[in-house]
Design a protein around this motif. Structure first.
Motif, PDB file in Angstrom:
ATOM      1  N   MET A   1      21.757 -40.735   3.092  1.00  0.00           N
ATOM      2  CA  MET A   1      21.545 -39.297   3.216  1.00  0.00           C
ATOM      3  C   MET A   1      20.708 -38.840   2.018  1.00  0.00           C
ATOM      4  SD  MET A   1      24.352 -36.216   3.455  1.00  0.00           S
ATOM      5  CE  MET A   1      24.934 -36.652   5.095  1.00  0.00           C
ATOM      6  N   ARG A   2      19.557 -38.255   2.317  1.00  0.00           N
ATOM      7  CA  ARG A   2      18.637 -37.844   1.259  1.00  0.00           C
ATOM      8  C   ARG A   2      18.898 -36.388   0.873  1.00  0.00           C
ATOM      9  NH1 ARG A   2      14.462 -41.629   0.943  1.00  0.00           N
ATOM     10  NH2 ARG A   2      14.511 -43.122   2.685  1.00  0.00           N
ATOM     11  N   LEU A   3      19.050 -36.171  -0.414  1.00  0.00           N
ATOM     12  CA  LEU A   3      19.347 -34.823  -0.882  1.00  0.00           C
ATOM     13  C   LEU A   3      18.177 -33.872  -0.627  1.00  0.00           C
ATOM     14  CD1 LEU A   3      21.669 -33.308  -2.104  1.00  0.00           C
ATOM     15  CD2 LEU A   3      20.884 -33.956  -4.375  1.00  0.00           C
ATOM     16  N   SER A   4      16.971 -34.404  -0.581  1.00  0.00           N
ATOM     17  CA  SER A   4      15.803 -33.557  -0.325  1.00  0.00           C
ATOM     18  C   SER A   4      15.826 -32.966   1.075  1.00  0.00           C
ATOM     19  CB  SER A   4      14.514 -34.355  -0.514  1.00  0.00           C
ATOM     20  OG  SER A   4      14.467 -35.455   0.397  1.00  0.00           O
ATOM     21  N   HIS A   5      16.574 -33.595   1.993  1.00  0.00           N
ATOM     22  CA  HIS A   5      16.648 -33.115   3.369  1.00  0.00           C
ATOM     23  C   HIS A   5      18.064 -32.719   3.780  1.00  0.00           C
ATOM     24  CE1 HIS A   5      12.660 -34.904   3.501  1.00  0.00           C
ATOM     25  NE2 HIS A   5      12.450 -34.257   4.637  1.00  0.00           N
ATOM     26  N   LEU A   6      18.956 -32.603   2.795  1.00  0.00           N
ATOM     27  CA  LEU A   6      20.335 -32.240   3.115  1.00  0.00           C
ATOM     28  C   LEU A   6      20.399 -30.795   3.603  1.00  0.00           C
ATOM     29  CD1 LEU A   6      23.384 -32.975   3.042  1.00  0.00           C
ATOM     30  CD2 LEU A   6      23.424 -32.040   0.714  1.00  0.00           C
ATOM     31  N   PHE A   7      21.085 -30.586   4.702  1.00  0.00           N
ATOM     32  CA  PHE A   7      21.257 -29.229   5.241  1.00  0.00           C
ATOM     33  C   PHE A   7      22.389 -28.562   4.463  1.00  0.00           C
ATOM     34  CE2 PHE A   7      22.563 -26.312   8.855  1.00  0.00           C
ATOM     35  CZ  PHE A   7      21.426 -25.520   8.765  1.00  0.00           C
ATOM     36  N   GLY A   8      22.021 -27.702   3.542  1.00  0.00           N
ATOM     37  CA  GLY A   8      23.002 -27.050   2.676  1.00  0.00           C
ATOM     38  C   GLY A   8      22.689 -27.306   1.223  1.00  0.00           C
ATOM     39  N   SER A   9      22.215 -26.300   0.533  1.00  0.00           N
ATOM     40  CA  SER A   9      21.808 -26.459  -0.859  1.00  0.00           C
ATOM     41  C   SER A   9      22.947 -26.065  -1.797  1.00  0.00           C
ATOM     42  CB  SER A   9      20.574 -25.599  -1.147  1.00  0.00           C
ATOM     43  OG  SER A   9      20.844 -24.240  -0.829  1.00  0.00           O
ATOM     44  N   THR A  10      22.828 -26.524  -3.045  1.00  0.00           N
ATOM     45  CA  THR A  10      23.806 -26.126  -4.058  1.00  0.00           C
ATOM     46  C   THR A  10      23.452 -24.751  -4.597  1.00  0.00           C
ATOM     47  OG1 THR A  10      22.523 -27.253  -5.770  1.00  0.00           O
ATOM     48  CG2 THR A  10      24.299 -28.508  -4.728  1.00  0.00           C
ATOM     49  N   LEU A  11      24.469 -24.076  -5.128  1.00  0.00           N
ATOM     50  CA  LEU A  11      24.296 -22.740  -5.698  1.00  0.00           C
ATOM     51  C   LEU A  11      24.678 -22.778  -7.169  1.00  0.00           C
ATOM     52  CD1 LEU A  11      26.133 -20.713  -2.888  1.00  0.00           C
ATOM     53  CD2 LEU A  11      23.686 -21.223  -3.025  1.00  0.00           C
ATOM     54  N   ARG A  12      23.931 -22.071  -7.985  1.00  0.00           N
ATOM     55  CA  ARG A  12      24.233 -22.052  -9.419  1.00  0.00           C
ATOM     56  C   ARG A  12      25.475 -21.218  -9.721  1.00  0.00           C
ATOM     57  NH1 ARG A  12      21.424 -25.732  -9.420  1.00  0.00           N
ATOM     58  NH2 ARG A  12      23.480 -26.544  -9.864  1.00  0.00           N
ATOM     59  N   ALA A  13      25.754 -20.215  -8.883  1.00  0.00           N
ATOM     60  CA  ALA A  13      26.929 -19.359  -9.089  1.00  0.00           C
ATOM     61  C   ALA A  13      27.604 -19.118  -7.742  1.00  0.00           C
ATOM     62  CB  ALA A  13      26.536 -18.038  -9.729  1.00  0.00           C
ATOM     63  N   ALA A  14      28.903 -18.937  -7.784  1.00  0.00           N
ATOM     64  CA  ALA A  14      29.655 -18.675  -6.553  1.00  0.00           C
ATOM     65  C   ALA A  14      29.484 -17.220  -6.144  1.00  0.00           C
ATOM     66  CB  ALA A  14      31.133 -18.982  -6.757  1.00  0.00           C
ATOM     67  N   PRO A  15      29.457 -16.943  -4.830  1.00  0.00           N
ATOM     68  CA  PRO A  15      29.410 -15.551  -4.368  1.00  0.00           C
ATOM     69  C   PRO A  15      30.612 -14.762  -4.888  1.00  0.00           C
ATOM     70  CG  PRO A  15      28.927 -17.067  -2.572  1.00  0.00           C
ATOM     71  CD  PRO A  15      29.388 -17.905  -3.723  1.00  0.00           C
ATOM     72  N   ALA A  16      30.444 -13.468  -5.012  1.00  0.00           N
ATOM     73  CA  ALA A  16      31.473 -12.607  -5.607  1.00  0.00           C
ATOM     74  C   ALA A  16      32.778 -12.650  -4.833  1.00  0.00           C
ATOM     75  CB  ALA A  16      30.964 -11.173  -5.692  1.00  0.00           C
ATOM     76  N   GLU A  17      32.719 -12.893  -3.497  1.00  0.00           N
ATOM     77  CA  GLU A  17      33.943 -12.848  -2.697  1.00  0.00           C
ATOM     78  C   GLU A  17      34.818 -14.092  -2.864  1.00  0.00           C
ATOM     79  OE1 GLU A  17      30.783 -14.649   0.068  1.00  0.00           O
ATOM     80  OE2 GLU A  17      30.884 -13.046  -1.428  1.00  0.00           O
ATOM     81  N   ALA A  18      34.304 -15.138  -3.519  1.00  0.00           N
ATOM     82  CA  ALA A  18      35.085 -16.359  -3.713  1.00  0.00           C
ATOM     83  C   ALA A  18      36.224 -16.090  -4.686  1.00  0.00           C
ATOM     84  CB  ALA A  18      34.199 -17.485  -4.211  1.00  0.00           C
ATOM     85  N   GLU A  19      37.453 -16.458  -4.285  1.00  0.00           N
ATOM     86  CA  GLU A  19      38.631 -16.084  -5.067  1.00  0.00           C
ATOM     87  C   GLU A  19      39.162 -17.190  -5.957  1.00  0.00           C
ATOM     88  OE1 GLU A  19      41.606 -14.076  -2.466  1.00  0.00           O
ATOM     89  OE2 GLU A  19      40.195 -14.618  -0.889  1.00  0.00           O
ATOM     90  N   ILE A  20      39.326 -18.376  -5.392  1.00  0.00           N
ATOM     91  CA  ILE A  20      39.993 -19.458  -6.119  1.00  0.00           C
ATOM     92  C   ILE A  20      39.000 -20.585  -6.369  1.00  0.00           C
ATOM     93  CG2 ILE A  20      42.270 -18.878  -5.211  1.00  0.00           C
ATOM     94  CD1 ILE A  20      41.963 -21.196  -3.249  1.00  0.00           C
ATOM     95  N   THR A  21      39.394 -21.532  -7.187  1.00  0.00           N
ATOM     96  CA  THR A  21      38.490 -22.597  -7.612  1.00  0.00           C
ATOM     97  C   THR A  21      37.896 -23.364  -6.443  1.00  0.00           C
ATOM     98  OG1 THR A  21      39.679 -22.840  -9.707  1.00  0.00           O
ATOM     99  CG2 THR A  21      38.333 -24.697  -8.988  1.00  0.00           C
ATOM    100  N   SER A  22      38.738 -23.763  -5.486  1.00  0.00           N
ATOM    101  CA  SER A  22      38.226 -24.557  -4.357  1.00  0.00           C
ATOM    102  C   SER A  22      37.223 -23.767  -3.532  1.00  0.00           C
ATOM    103  CB  SER A  22      39.381 -25.036  -3.480  1.00  0.00           C
ATOM    104  OG  SER A  22      40.116 -23.949  -2.953  1.00  0.00           O
ATOM    105  N   HIS A  23      37.489 -22.479  -3.335  1.00  0.00           N
ATOM    106  CA  HIS A  23      36.570 -21.627  -2.583  1.00  0.00           C
ATOM    107  C   HIS A  23      35.214 -21.576  -3.290  1.00  0.00           C
ATOM    108  CE1 HIS A  23      36.003 -17.476  -0.423  1.00  0.00           C
ATOM    109  NE2 HIS A  23      35.238 -18.414   0.073  1.00  0.00           N
ATOM    110  N   LYS A  24      35.234 -21.367  -4.593  1.00  0.00           N
ATOM    111  CA  LYS A  24      33.992 -21.283  -5.360  1.00  0.00           C
ATOM    112  C   LYS A  24      33.224 -22.604  -5.320  1.00  0.00           C
ATOM    113  CE  LYS A  24      35.985 -17.912  -8.566  1.00  0.00           C
ATOM    114  NZ  LYS A  24      36.481 -17.679  -9.953  1.00  0.00           N
TER     115      LYS A  24
END
Length: 572
Positions: A1-24
């Protein structure tokens, strides 16, 4: 699985609605994406984790000779109407009409469907016992979905159902499933405790929950400090110390202005809270009654125990208007002289002499209220909640209370569903009996989230080997075509021996690649760089910790294969 073509990118920060560690972390690492409140998409990496969890569960179900199948998500309402749950379950059930106007149900669970199948497929005792299971989407319209995948509206569960010819055979089989659940959680590295629980909407005569103890949990788990007892607080027992037997004293009315709480009453009269009686009011829509619950002032009502004792489907706090209809005065209430209410008294309150309770008159209480002499009850039983420090029902040592997340449950259902749906079999003498059932559930998405909650650090997820989406994260820091070719060769060599790797072939800075590797959290990181290629090595580093080491390039594939085989038990 190539990261350059992975469907779903990483985010530098979690969205504000994320509550707990696993969610973030699941959002940041690209494992899940929200669609609506309590409804999530499992992205490719998240889906791979779910598949790994399902495979562990599948292997343990197959070890008990379970037969995997698939039952529908959409059910005709008639099945749920026949068992009564169509009427018993509130707005959390997804109801709709099809184009022909027929009532339909979005599956919350599958007891009705399996009982209907038993009606169609089982005729003789010779077919029993048997166990079937499936992985299927469920929908429950939770009022307050929260914490990412911990509490959602749509989710995948493994449901298993065992069918038996008698209760003794169910009792024989039930421990096997109990042990299989413990083995599942051990294999995925999630520590749980098994606790006695309420049967709830499922019904039946016995149930256990498998709880992961963590502060994010919504359940309260009662645990003996000597490890002699565990139970969900909803059903937990404890030792009730019998009060000293003394003669009943005459009733005496005393003025208690502005004294509407037990604490204020005890302070005013210079007594202990256990010398008072507490009144709590509920209303049951199905019983159409105000419930007047009486407990000792130092205790709390356990609503689950109360509901079970009175046989109600539902209770809620009574309104002031409803309380007024029975002649009670909130803050100054007692069961003396009230009317048209269902009076329920805790068994300890019933034997506690000379309690102080309300006079049903603003600003006044009664001293020396005694059950049996001054008032009676429609029901007497255990309706109080265990508290920290209460005595263990088995050994008497102090009880502790911890928060927990329910990861799985098992129920002895008996004949609740099979009787309703006519699922009968003929015994040796040709006599007809209803099939005896049990059900066993595990939430796949919740387990995924709990694993992230349990295994992470400040940099990201740390997946256990058994459930990691892929075992290897291959990072290429190549600077020219020759180096890129060497990285590609290593990726293909791993694939050739059956090892899945996440290949970071992107044109990105080394720091970005290493941060993403830590965030995604695969167990083993291999880094191929200009320096390593000069030395004919690959940098080898475990996500769980420890120093990096250099492994000869021509040995790395064989070593990875050996480690993956040892850690996961896979056959490469």
């Amino acid at each position: 699985m190539r990261l350059s073509h992975l469907f779903g990118s990483t985010l530098r920060a979690a969205p504000a609605e994320a509550e707990i560690t696993s969610h973030k972390l699941l959002l940041r690492a690209g494992f899940i994406r929200p669609l609506a409140a309590g409804i999530y998409t499992l992205m490719p990496l998240g889906f791979k984790v779910a598949q790994k969890i399902e495979q562990v569960v599948r292997e343990e179900m197959d070890a008990l000779e379970g037969q995997e199948m698939s039952m529908p998500v959409i059910h005709p309402a008639e099945l749920w109407q026949q068992t009564g749950r169509w009427y018993d379950i509130g707005p959390e059930m997804g109801r709709f009409k099809d184009r022909a106007g027929r009532d339909m149900v979005l599956a919350m669970t599958h007891e009705e469907v399996i009982a209907d199948l038993c009606h169609r497929e089982i005729q003789s005792y010779k077919q029993l016992p048997m166990m079937v299971y499936h992985f299927q989407t469920k929908f429950r319209d939770e009022a307050r979905p929260r914490a990412g995948l911990i509490r959602v509206r749509e989710f995948v569960m493994k449901d298993a159902y065992s069918m038996h010819s008698n209760e003794a055979d169910l009792d024989r089989f039930y421990p096997f499933m109990y042990d299989a659940y413990l083995k599942i959680f051990e294999r995925v590295s999630l520590p749980v405790v098994a606790v006695k629980s309420d049967v709830g909407m499922m019904g039946g005569r016995e149930a256990h929950e498998f709880m992961w103890l963590n502060p994010i949990g919504e359940d309260s788990i009662v645990i003996c400090s000597a490890k002699d007892y565990t139970a969900n607080r909803q059903v937990a027992l404890f030792r009730k110390e019998e009060p000293e037997k003394v003669a009943p004293l005459p009733l005496e009315e005393v003025a208690t202005p502005e004294t509407k709480t037990i604490a204020a009453l005890a302070e005013l009269l210079q007594i202990e809270s256990k010398e008072t009686g507490k009144a709590i009011f509920y209303y049951s829509p199905d019983l159409k009654k105000v419930i007047f619950a009486v407990v000792r002032g130092d205790m709390e009502v356990n609503e689950t125990k109360l509901v079970n004792l009175i046989g109600a489907l539902e209770i809620r706090p009574a309104t002031l208007e409803e309380i007024a209809t029975i002649g009670a005065v909130p803050g100054y209430a007692s069961p003396i002289g009230i009317k048209e209410a269902l009076v329920v008294v805790d068994d300890l309150a019933a034997i506690s002499p000379n309690l102080v309770m309300g006079a049903n008159r603003e600003g006044y209480h009664l001293k020396n209220v005694n059950y049996g002499r001054d008032y009676s009850a429609d029901k007497v039983g255990d309706i109080v909640a265990a508290q920290v420090g209460d005595g263990c029902p088995n050994c008497g040592k102090p009880l502790l209370i911890e928060r927990g997340v329910e990861m799985g449950n098992i129920f002895k259902l008996g004949t609740k569903y099979t009787k309703a749906l006519g699922a009968n079999f003929l015994d040796k003498e040709g006599i007809e009996h209803p099939v005896i059932m049990a059900s066993y559930g595990i939430g796949v998405g919740r387990m995924l989230a709990a694993l992230v909650e349990a295994y992470n650090d400040e940099n990201g997820i740390k997946w256990p080997w058994a459930v990691a989406p892929l075992p290897v994260h291959l990072v290429s820091l190549a600077r020219d075509a020759t180096q890129t070719e060497q990285a590609e060769k290593l990726y293909q060599a791993l694939r050739a021996v059956g090892i899945e790797a996440l290949f970071d072939d992107r044109e990105a800075a080394p720091g970005v690649k290493f941060k993403d590797a830590d965030l995604i959290g695969l167990p083993l990181r291999l880094t191929i760089s200009p320096r390593s290629l000069e030395q004919h090595t690959v940098e080898w580093k475990y996500r769980e910790g420890g120093a990096a080491e250099n492994v000869p390039l021509d040995e790395v594939v064989a070593r990875v294969a050996q480690v993956v085989k040892e850690k996961t038990g896979s056959k490469l």
